[in-house]
Design a protein around this motif. Structure first.
Motif, PDB file in Angstrom:
ATOM      1  N   GLN A 214       0.827  -1.209   0.000  1.00 34.66           N
ATOM      2  CA  GLN A 214       0.000   0.000   0.000  1.00 34.66           C
ATOM      3  C   GLN A 214       0.863   1.262   0.000  1.00 34.66           C
ATOM      4  O   GLN A 214       0.577   2.228  -0.714  1.00 34.66           O
ATOM      5  CB  GLN A 214      -0.926  -0.001   1.223  1.00 34.66           C
ATOM      6  N   LYS A 215       1.918   1.228   0.786  1.00 39.92           N
ATOM      7  CA  LYS A 215       2.820   2.389   0.849  1.00 39.92           C
ATOM      8  C   LYS A 215       3.404   2.696  -0.522  1.00 39.92           C
ATOM      9  O   LYS A 215       3.473   3.858  -0.947  1.00 39.92           O
ATOM     10  CB  LYS A 215       3.951   2.103   1.842  1.00 39.92           C
ATOM     11  N   ASN A 216       3.826   1.663  -1.231  1.00 36.44           N
ATOM     12  CA  ASN A 216       4.399   1.868  -2.558  1.00 36.44           C
ATOM     13  C   ASN A 216       3.371   2.402  -3.548  1.00 36.44           C
ATOM     14  O   ASN A 216       3.707   3.219  -4.409  1.00 36.44           O
ATOM     15  CB  ASN A 216       5.000   0.556  -3.070  1.00 36.44           C
ATOM     16  N   HIS A 217       2.122   1.942  -3.433  1.00 34.64           N
ATOM     17  CA  HIS A 217       1.074   2.467  -4.303  1.00 34.64           C
ATOM     18  C   HIS A 217       0.857   3.958  -4.051  1.00 34.64           C
ATOM     19  O   HIS A 217       0.774   4.757  -4.993  1.00 34.64           O
ATOM     20  CB  HIS A 217      -0.235   1.707  -4.068  1.00 34.64           C
ATOM     21  N   TYR A 218       0.779   4.341  -2.772  1.00 38.44           N
ATOM     22  CA  TYR A 218       0.563   5.760  -2.438  1.00 38.44           C
ATOM     23  C   TYR A 218       1.778   6.604  -2.848  1.00 38.44           C
ATOM     24  O   TYR A 218       1.626   7.743  -3.303  1.00 38.44           O
ATOM     25  CB  TYR A 218       0.297   5.909  -0.939  1.00 38.44           C
ATOM     26  N   ALA A 219       2.975   6.046  -2.669  1.00 37.67           N
ATOM     27  CA  ALA A 219       4.183   6.780  -3.055  1.00 37.67           C
ATOM     28  C   ALA A 219       4.194   7.051  -4.558  1.00 37.67           C
ATOM     29  O   ALA A 219       4.596   8.132  -5.007  1.00 37.67           O
ATOM     30  CB  ALA A 219       5.430   5.997  -2.652  1.00 37.67           C
ATOM     31  N   LEU A 220       3.735   6.076  -5.348  1.00 36.67           N
ATOM     32  CA  LEU A 220       3.679   6.269  -6.804  1.00 36.67           C
ATOM     33  C   LEU A 220       2.687   7.370  -7.165  1.00 36.67           C
ATOM     34  O   LEU A 220       2.981   8.231  -8.009  1.00 36.67           O
ATOM     35  CB  LEU A 220       3.296   4.959  -7.486  1.00 36.67           C
ATOM     36  N   LEU A 221       1.509   7.355  -6.529  1.00 35.33           N
ATOM     37  CA  LEU A 221       0.525   8.403  -6.803  1.00 35.33           C
ATOM     38  C   LEU A 221       1.065   9.783  -6.441  1.00 35.33           C
ATOM     39  O   LEU A 221       0.886  10.757  -7.179  1.00 35.33           O
ATOM     40  CB  LEU A 221      -0.762   8.119  -6.026  1.00 35.33           C
TER      41      LEU A 221
END
Length: 436
Positions: A334-341
């Motif tokens: 989840q952290k990586n998804h939010y970081a990409l956004l």
């Protein structure tokens, strides 16, 4: 007649000074060992230590997948079993034996593949990091290069205006000594000259600092002289629209591709954590060599032993270990998804900011080059002509010249800022093709 001759002589002296300054080596840029923007970029890409470090890191991480995807190293054991402590004789006891054993751990099917897959994604992300560092390095080199180019033009402009002010001082002194001028005119011109000298000192210090930073990027000695060519392209290309630049960045920007790859790695680690609920296996084989003979009535040599072992790792504490590991990996995904956004938002903002800066600087460059600077130059010419016939006071003449000086600085500043904005835009998008 003498006054007319004096005025013509002064005018000719002023224009001679302007022409001599413009044709001087400093102003014409006739220097050796100059390097262009392209050469500076090439030197930086080939020698920058930080970029070389990232390349070495990528190569290092590329060696990891095959390691984590291989089986654990087998264990070979040598045992001496059941030796009597009174004699240590191999023949005395029937169970005395020397053993050689072999054991191998086999992770549950799929675990090694997921470990290797996650490591491959990590290595791929490190490769994208190399591309990103290279991209930012090129942008930084271009920005430094154009900043130094502006400072060179600013120093040339200062030098030209210093020469003109010295001539103004000479003219004012001549008029004052002949009773046709005021002493305050001389003092005013001397004050403006001192201000120019102060500005020159500051510009020289800024240029040296910029040169130091550019040398560091190119892995050259920090104090090495940086000489740039005088003639550059002043073309201001038309940019593609922002929506197209956004779309281009989503597929071209290494930073975004790196973060997308990190998401894939996080997903592989999550799948691996789920596989840890399943047990690993261990298989072992042991051969025991015995000496001596069996007692009567059977007699005969003692036979050797062969043992086979199968072990299973039981996830007995799954609630405290495996379940927590799955939860951890899920949060990391989840952290990586939010970081990409978040990074996408920053990239789009950088693109829009660079486009805005470029259009602003481009318009200013055109305005100063085709309008303001020529008009200011005409104003100085008119003031100078009026001063020769005592229709314009010396204060207005000096002010008009300093106004022209400031506009010339803004002209070169606009060119430099436009080129720097282009460099930032290329870095934000991820490639140089940002034009229509």
């Amino acid at each position: 007649m003498s006054n007319i001759f004096f005025d013509k002589k002064v005018t000719l002296q002023l224009w001679f000074v302007m022409l001599s300054v413009v044709s001087s080596p400093l102003y014409s840029g006739e220097n050796t060992n100059q390097f262009t923007e392209r050469v500076a970029v090439s030197l930086a890409v080939g020698h920058n230590p930080n970029l070389s470090e990232m390349r070495a890191r990528y190569k290092s991480m590329s060696e990891i997948p095959s390691q984590v995807g291989a089986l654990p190293d087998p264990m070979v054991s040598l045992n001496a079993m059941n030796f009597p402590t009174d004699t240590f004789d191999r023949d005395q006891e029937a169970m005395t034996q020397t053993q050689i054993g072999f054991s191998q751990v086999f992770p549950f099917p799929g675990k090694l593949g997921l470990k290797e897959e996650a490591a491959e994604y990590d290595a791929l992300a490190a490769g994208h990091t190399v591309d990103e560092v290279r991209l930012q390095l090129i942008g930084n080199v271009k920005s430094r290069w154009w900043n130094i180019y502006y400072l060179d033009r600013a120093l040339e402009t200062v030098e030209m205006n210093k020469s003109l002010l010295r001539q103004f001082i000479a003219v004012a002194k001549t008029k004052y000594e002949t009773g046709k001028g005021l002493q305050q005119d001389v003092l005013l011109a001397q004050l403006e000259l001192s201000k120019l000298i102060d500005q020159e000192i500051q510009l020289q210090a800024i240029r040296r600092n910029q040169s130091i930073q550019l040398n560091v990027l190119m892995d050259r000695p920090a104090n090495k002289v940086v000489l740039l060519p005088n003639q550059v392209s002043k073309t201001m290309p038309n940019l593609a629209n922002e929506t197209m630049l956004y779309q281009l960045a989503e597929v071209a920007r290494p930073r975004l591709k790196q973060m997308e790859t990190q998401i894939e790695a996080a997903q592989s680690r999550l799948d691996l954590a789920k596989r840890d609920y399943y047990p690993d296996f261990q298989v072992g084989v042991t051969y025991g060599d015995r000496a001596g003979d069996n007692p009567s009535p059977g007699g005969g040599s003692r036979s050797d032993f062969v043992s086979v072992m199968v072990g299973v790792k039981i996830p007995l504490y799954a609630g405290r270990k495996q379940s927590k590991a799955v939860s951890q990996r899920n949060y990391e995904l989840q952290k990586n998804h939010y970081a990409l956004l978040d990074e996408k938002g920053l990239v789009m903002a950088a693109i829009s900011t660079s486009v805005t800066d470029y259009h602003r600087a481009k318009q200013q460059f055109s305005l100063f080059g085709s309008g303001i600077v020529p008009q200011a130059r005409q104003t100085v010419d008119s003031m100078l002509a009026g001063y020769q016939v005592s229709e314009v006071d010396f204060l207005n003449l000096v002010r008009s010249q300093m106004t022209l000086f400031n506009y010339e600085l803004q002209y070169w500043k606009a060119l430099s800022e436009a080129k720097q904005a282009l460099a930032r835009l290329e870095a934000a998008v991820g490639k140089e093709s940002v034009y229509e």
